[in-house]
Structures are given as C-alpha cells and as structure tokens.
Scaffold this motif. Structure first.
Motif, PDB file in Angstrom:
ATOM      1  N   ARG A   1       0.844  -1.204   0.000  1.00 10.04           N
ATOM      2  CA  ARG A   1       0.000   0.000   0.000  1.00 10.04           C
ATOM      3  C   ARG A   1       0.877   1.252   0.000  1.00 10.04           C
ATOM      4  O   ARG A   1       0.638   2.202  -0.754  1.00 10.04           O
ATOM      5  CB  ARG A   1      -0.914   0.015   1.221  1.00 10.04           C
ATOM      6  CG  ARG A   1      -1.948  -1.081   1.253  1.00 10.04           C
ATOM      7  CD  ARG A   1      -2.766  -1.031   2.530  1.00 10.04           C
ATOM      8  NE  ARG A   1      -3.685   0.101   2.532  1.00 10.04           N
ATOM      9  CZ  ARG A   1      -4.252   0.579   3.630  1.00 10.04           C
ATOM     10  NH1 ARG A   1      -3.953   0.070   4.824  1.00 10.04           N
ATOM     11  NH2 ARG A   1      -5.094   1.590   3.554  1.00 10.04           N
TER      12      ARG A   1
ATOM     13  N   ALA B   1       1.224   3.889  -3.103  1.00  8.78           N
ATOM     14  CA  ALA B   1       0.883   5.299  -2.894  1.00  8.78           C
ATOM     15  C   ALA B   1       1.960   6.205  -3.475  1.00  8.78           C
ATOM     16  O   ALA B   1       1.660   7.212  -4.141  1.00  8.78           O
ATOM     17  CB  ALA B   1       0.686   5.573  -1.407  1.00  8.78           C
TER      18      ALA B   1
ATOM     19  N   ARG C   1      -5.876   5.661   0.946  1.00 10.34           N
ATOM     20  CA  ARG C   1      -6.791   5.613  -0.203  1.00 10.34           C
ATOM     21  C   ARG C   1      -6.651   4.317  -0.987  1.00 10.34           C
ATOM     22  O   ARG C   1      -7.345   4.120  -1.980  1.00 10.34           O
ATOM     23  CB  ARG C   1      -6.519   6.784  -1.145  1.00 10.34           C
ATOM     24  CG  ARG C   1      -6.883   8.165  -0.612  1.00 10.34           C
ATOM     25  CD  ARG C   1      -6.629   9.227  -1.684  1.00 10.34           C
ATOM     26  NE  ARG C   1      -7.423   8.959  -2.883  1.00 10.34           N
ATOM     27  CZ  ARG C   1      -7.204   9.534  -4.075  1.00 10.34           C
ATOM     28  NH1 ARG C   1      -6.194  10.392  -4.217  1.00 10.34           N
ATOM     29  NH2 ARG C   1      -7.969   9.250  -5.103  1.00 10.34           N
ATOM     30  N   ILE C   2      -5.777   3.418  -0.557  1.00 14.04           N
ATOM     31  CA  ILE C   2      -5.455   2.221  -1.343  1.00 14.04           C
ATOM     32  C   ILE C   2      -5.790   0.969  -0.550  1.00 14.04           C
ATOM     33  O   ILE C   2      -5.449   0.845   0.627  1.00 14.04           O
ATOM     34  CB  ILE C   2      -3.969   2.219  -1.740  1.00 14.04           C
ATOM     35  CG1 ILE C   2      -3.688   3.383  -2.708  1.00 14.04           C
ATOM     36  CG2 ILE C   2      -3.558   0.885  -2.359  1.00 14.04           C
ATOM     37  CD1 ILE C   2      -2.242   3.560  -3.047  1.00 14.04           C
ATOM     38  N   CYS C   3      -6.455   0.041  -1.232  1.00 17.31           N
ATOM     39  CA  CYS C   3      -6.773  -1.271  -0.677  1.00 17.31           C
ATOM     40  C   CYS C   3      -6.251  -2.325  -1.643  1.00 17.31           C
ATOM     41  O   CYS C   3      -6.479  -2.222  -2.851  1.00 17.31           O
ATOM     42  CB  CYS C   3      -8.286  -1.412  -0.506  1.00 17.31           C
ATOM     43  SG  CYS C   3      -8.848  -2.940   0.260  1.00 17.31           S
TER      44      CYS C   3
ATOM     45  N   CYS D   1     -11.126   8.905 -10.095  1.00 17.50           N
ATOM     46  CA  CYS D   1     -11.110   8.971  -8.630  1.00 17.50           C
ATOM     47  C   CYS D   1     -10.355  10.198  -8.149  1.00 17.50           C
ATOM     48  O   CYS D   1     -10.706  10.784  -7.105  1.00 17.50           O
ATOM     49  CB  CYS D   1     -10.516   7.695  -8.043  1.00 17.50           C
ATOM     50  SG  CYS D   1      -8.739   7.468  -8.315  1.00 17.50           S
ATOM     51  N   ASP D   2      -9.326  10.640  -8.892  1.00 14.09           N
ATOM     52  CA  ASP D   2      -8.584  11.843  -8.512  1.00 14.09           C
ATOM     53  C   ASP D   2      -9.398  13.097  -8.797  1.00 14.09           C
ATOM     54  O   ASP D   2      -9.354  14.069  -8.024  1.00 14.09           O
ATOM     55  CB  ASP D   2      -7.248  11.901  -9.261  1.00 14.09           C
ATOM     56  CG  ASP D   2      -6.340  10.732  -8.917  1.00 14.09           C
ATOM     57  OD1 ASP D   2      -6.354  10.293  -7.758  1.00 14.09           O
ATOM     58  OD2 ASP D   2      -5.625  10.254  -9.813  1.00 14.09           O
TER      59      ASP D   2
ATOM     60  N   SER E   1     -10.822   3.700  -8.713  1.00 12.06           N
ATOM     61  CA  SER E   1      -9.869   3.193  -9.690  1.00 12.06           C
ATOM     62  C   SER E   1      -9.570   1.741  -9.352  1.00 12.06           C
ATOM     63  O   SER E   1      -9.067   1.429  -8.279  1.00 12.06           O
ATOM     64  CB  SER E   1      -8.580   4.023  -9.659  1.00 12.06           C
ATOM     65  OG  SER E   1      -7.608   3.474 -10.529  1.00 12.06           O
TER      66      SER E   1
ATOM     67  N   TRP F   1      -5.211  -3.511  -6.915  1.00  9.55           N
ATOM     68  CA  TRP F   1      -5.466  -2.509  -5.891  1.00  9.55           C
ATOM     69  C   TRP F   1      -6.672  -1.678  -6.312  1.00  9.55           C
ATOM     70  O   TRP F   1      -7.032  -1.618  -7.485  1.00  9.55           O
ATOM     71  CB  TRP F   1      -4.248  -1.606  -5.699  1.00  9.55           C
ATOM     72  CG  TRP F   1      -3.956  -0.715  -6.871  1.00  9.55           C
ATOM     73  CD1 TRP F   1      -4.431   0.549  -7.081  1.00  9.55           C
ATOM     74  CD2 TRP F   1      -3.129  -1.013  -8.014  1.00  9.55           C
ATOM     75  NE1 TRP F   1      -3.960   1.059  -8.278  1.00  9.55           N
ATOM     76  CE2 TRP F   1      -3.157   0.126  -8.868  1.00  9.55           C
ATOM     77  CE3 TRP F   1      -2.374  -2.128  -8.384  1.00  9.55           C
ATOM     78  CZ2 TRP F   1      -2.460   0.150 -10.065  1.00  9.55           C
ATOM     79  CZ3 TRP F   1      -1.686  -2.088  -9.577  1.00  9.55           C
ATOM     80  CH2 TRP F   1      -1.724  -0.970 -10.408  1.00  9.55           C
TER      81      TRP F   1
ATOM     82  N   GLU G   1      -8.007   2.353  -5.667  1.00  7.61           N
ATOM     83  CA  GLU G   1      -7.745   3.659  -5.055  1.00  7.61           C
ATOM     84  C   GLU G   1      -9.046   4.446  -5.101  1.00  7.61           C
ATOM     85  O   GLU G   1      -9.700   4.563  -6.136  1.00  7.61           O
ATOM     86  CB  GLU G   1      -6.632   4.408  -5.776  1.00  7.61           C
ATOM     87  CG  GLU G   1      -6.268   5.702  -5.043  1.00  7.61           C
ATOM     88  CD  GLU G   1      -4.845   6.164  -5.283  1.00  7.61           C
ATOM     89  OE1 GLU G   1      -4.447   7.175  -4.671  1.00  7.61           O
ATOM     90  OE2 GLU G   1      -4.113   5.507  -6.057  1.00  7.61           O
TER      91      GLU G   1
ATOM     92  N   VAL H   1     -12.377   2.852   0.970  1.00  9.44           N
ATOM     93  CA  VAL H   1     -11.391   1.796   1.191  1.00  9.44           C
ATOM     94  C   VAL H   1     -11.691   1.049   2.483  1.00  9.44           C
ATOM     95  O   VAL H   1     -11.605  -0.191   2.551  1.00  9.44           O
ATOM     96  CB  VAL H   1      -9.971   2.400   1.190  1.00  9.44           C
ATOM     97  CG1 VAL H   1      -8.963   1.439   1.807  1.00  9.44           C
ATOM     98  CG2 VAL H   1      -9.565   2.765  -0.227  1.00  9.44           C
TER      99      VAL H   1
END
Length: 462
Positions: A55, A59, A74-76, A237-238, A258, A274, A276, A282
C-alpha cells in the motif's frame, strides 16, 4: 483448402511470455521469505486493507505517475480487478436498491457476467461512446428515463444493510477510461470531469478499470511517456477527490474508484491488484465479509510485488521491457493492417486524443469504413475453420441483455500483445486474404452453416 497448421490467436488478451518478470518475482520471493520476522506475518492472515508495504509503495508510485499526493489510506489491496469488482458489488450495491449498471459499449464482455452474478441480470444497460469517450448526454437521458419509470413503481426494501462503514449506490457506471478494451479509446479530460459530476448528481458509482494506464506510448517517436505529462490524464477517482466532499455524501465515500491490476504489468497469475478511492470507501471495501474472513487477498504475492514496487524494479521493467514490446508489436500489426486490410476499405478506429498521437493497451478495433466487411461473427468462424486463426467478432463486446442498444456486427477486435511478433504479421496477412475471398464469394460464405463455438470461444478469447 486445408487450414494452415500453425495456430494464431489474435484475440487472446494475455501478456506475451517474453515480458513476464519471472526473475524479478523469483528474487523478490526469496527476499521476503528469508527473515522469519518478515515472512511470518506474510504467511498469516493479512489486514483487510492489504499488505501495508505494498500500500505504501503503491501510494508513492501512483502519486508520482498521476501527480497526486500519496496517501496509502486511499489504497486497498485486492485479488485483481475482476475479484475486486465482485467485492465492490457485494459491499456497495443492492439488487433491490441499485437500479441499473451502465456499461460503455463496446465493452469488456467478461465483466457482464460479474454483474449478472451479483443480481443484475436483465439490468445491464449499454451506453454509447464516441471518439472522445462516453456520450454524457445519452447517459443522462437514459438515467432520467429509468429513474422516472422506477419512481412510479412500488419501492422494494433493500436486501442488504450496508452498516456504518459502507453505503448503497443507486446506479453503477462501468468504464475502461484509458486504452479501452475493446475499442482502444481513451476518454478525454472534459468527459472524465463531466462523468464525475453526473455520478454525483445521480448517486452513481463509477468503477474504472484502470489496467492500461502504464501502457501508453506516442505513435511518432519522442517524447516518451516519462516526458509527456499530457499522456497521463487524471483518473476519475482523482477528479472526484479534487472536487471535495459532496453535500450528498457526508461520510465521504466518493463517486469514483480506480480498479487497478498487476495482470498486464507483472502477469495475470499474480492475482493481485489494488483499488484507489476515498479513505472511507477503502475502509468499507476492506469490510467485505469474504475479506474479513479470509484476510487480505494475495498476501504472499502482495509482499513480492511490494518489494519490486518499492525498489523500483517493476517500474524499470515496464519502461524497458513491457511498454517498448507493446509499442513495437502495435507498429508491426498496424503496418500489416495498412498493407493487407486497409486496401479493402476497412479502417482502424482513430484513438488519438485531442490531436495527440497517443496509443496504448492491447487492442486494435477494425471498423467497416467504406469497405464491405462481412458479418464479423461469420468472419471469426470462417477464420478458425479455414485459416486456423482466432479473431474477436464485434458483437462479443455488446452488453449482455441490451445487445440491441449498441450492435457491432461488422467490427473485429485484434490483440497485438500475445502472439510472437512474426505471427502478428502472418495473422493479419491471413485475415486480409480471407476477407478478400469472402468479399469475392459472399453468397457462398453467407450460405454456409458453421457449428457454433461459443463455449470454446470464452476460454480462447479472454
């Protein structure tokens, strides 16, 4: 005429064996399994959001690539884009509440089954695109029509209780915004922003398969992707995050995610990806019951990939091996198409973005143009029968259950990623010769009845 003995598959969307980073992954596996203090937690059940070093590494890597502030929260980590799509549907949709799944057509057809398995059979809706991406006016018009119809029907209670860490979305929009499968199209910046605004207005979740973002190149040489920031359009997502929290979303789940994967950049067999999104999303995704029970997906592979992401080896492998290989293969196939197929009046779709000569991904989408392309289902069957050649026919990529809304009965998808380079040229040459024979003997071919091969097509055509 007997079919050639050499089988050529121009449909299979797999990475070439030549670019699989086996030695990198082998070395990484040795490193992460050397120290008991390191391998013990790796070989146990992992945290629901995934292996933390991966993660953190993602990132930083994604932050540099997209020009956003790195945020591991923000990441899974997931078991890949397909597995994660199913988890998203488990946690954030409800067949009694979520009205429809809107899929940009032509679509990645194997995603349709994932939606159907989640209770949305009969509620997949095709929404069209043009050269700039999704047609927002058509999509909004269709959503309004459906919402108006549904508002006059008896309302069913949701089957699911999302609990405090999740929410239910009224609509789902599925997209491959960059180098789309199958069309190769890339959604423009203004359409990306418009789609996020539309999703916010209609409580829709945009699920983006962002699996080809690292696999883009200029068609005319320099600049390379590392020196061409215009090739790095922001993810939806951004854009959603940059707009700030919507008043309709007080808990901050957001409206776009994402869905990333290592399948095209390290190999499908690593079964790791992943997502995001917002930190709230998340957290909710990590609370999917199957993840809570089984632990982080792909824990060992995530540790290996975390090692090669953080030390930069995977990025270097993409820059020096994967992307140059795809660029070279694409050029070979396009040259062969210009020589053997274009003279028949058949065109490749223009996927240049706002005048920028950029390409990427795995696929080339052939359209009739001014030529008389036979029905592509017939072409695919005859190609296998007479040329020992596998190609994708256009209506494979229609949206399940809504095929009449967007048909592609004259289009063909070709993949330049899988076969050896010399086979790409030979395969296009065989296809061109076949199309000439079919054009000159159309009555004969249209009168033939060829046994359907749908079952084998699914395995062959991934």
């Amino acid at each position: 005429m007997p079919a050639p003995t050499k089988h050529i598959n121009l449909m299979r969307g797999w990475p070439s064996p030549d670019v699989l980073p086996a030695s990198l992954l082998s070395a990484a596996c040795q490193r992460v399994l050397t120290d008991p203090a390191e391998y013990t937690p790796i070989l146990q059940y992992g945290p629901s959001a995934g292996h933390q070093p991966l993660r953190d590494g993602l990132a930083q890597w994604l932050g540099r690539h997209y020009g956003v502030e790195p945020d591991a929260e923000r990441i899974c980590i997931t078991g890949g884009a397909s597995q994660n799509l199913a988890c998203i549907l488990q946690s954030f949709t409800d067949p009694n509440y979520t009205r429809a799944v809107w899929i940009i057509a032509p679509c990645y057809y194997l995603a349709c089954g994932i939606f159907e398995d989640s209770g949305f059979a009969g509620r997949l809706r095709a929404t069209p695109e043009d050269d700039e991406g999704i047609d927002l006016e058509a999509l909004e018009r269709s959503i309004n029509e459906l919402d108006d119809h549904e508002s006059r029907q008896p309302q069913q209670q949701p089957l699911k209780d999302p609990g405090p860490t999740r929410k239910l979305y009224r609509h789902v929009i599925y997209a491959v915004p960059t180098c789309s499968n199958p069309s190769g199209n890339t959604m423009s910046l203004r359409r990306r922003g418009g789609l996020v605004r539309l999703a916010r207005a209609y409580n829709a979740l945009v699920v983006c398969d962002d699996v080809y973002d690292f696999l883009q190149w200029p068609l005319d040489g320099e600049p390379t992707p590392e020196r061409a920031p215009d090739m790095r359009l922001p993810r939806l997502c951004d854009i959603d995050m940059a707009m700030g929290r919507a008043d309709s979303d007080p808990r901050g789940f957001g409206y776009a995610v994402s869905n990333g994967s290592f399948s095209k950049i390290a190999g499908p067999g690593v079964r790791t990806g992943w997502v995001e999104a917002s930190p709230a999303f998340v957290t909710g995704l990590g609370n999917t019951a199957s993840t809570l029970s089984g632990g982080a997906p792909s824990q060992l592979c995530a540790a290996m990939l975390g090692d090669v992401v953080r030390n930069g080896e995977l990025g270097k492998h993409i820059e020096t091996m994967v992307r140059p290989s795809l660029q070279r293969r694409h050029r070979l196939m396009m040259d062969a198409i210009r020589h053997h197929i274009a003279p028949l009046g058949i065109q490749t779709r223009d996927t240049s973005l706002a005048g920028k000569r950029v390409y990427g991904g795995y696929f080339i989408w052939l359209t009739p143009g001014q030529g008389q392309l036979p029905p592509s289902r017939l072409v695919a069957e005859v190609a296998l029968e007479e040329e020992n050649l596998v190609v994708g026919y256009g209506n494979m990529f229609a949206v399940h259950g809504d095929e009449g809304a967007a048909t592609f009965d004259r289009e063909i998808r070709l993949c330049f990623a899988w076969e050896p380079e010399e086979s790409l040229v030979e395969g296009v040459q065989r296809l061109g010769g076949l199309l000439r024979r079919m054009r000159d003997n159309m009555a004969y071919y249209e009168g033939r009845v060829i046994e359907s091969r749908d079952a084998s097509f699914v395995d062959t055509y991934k």
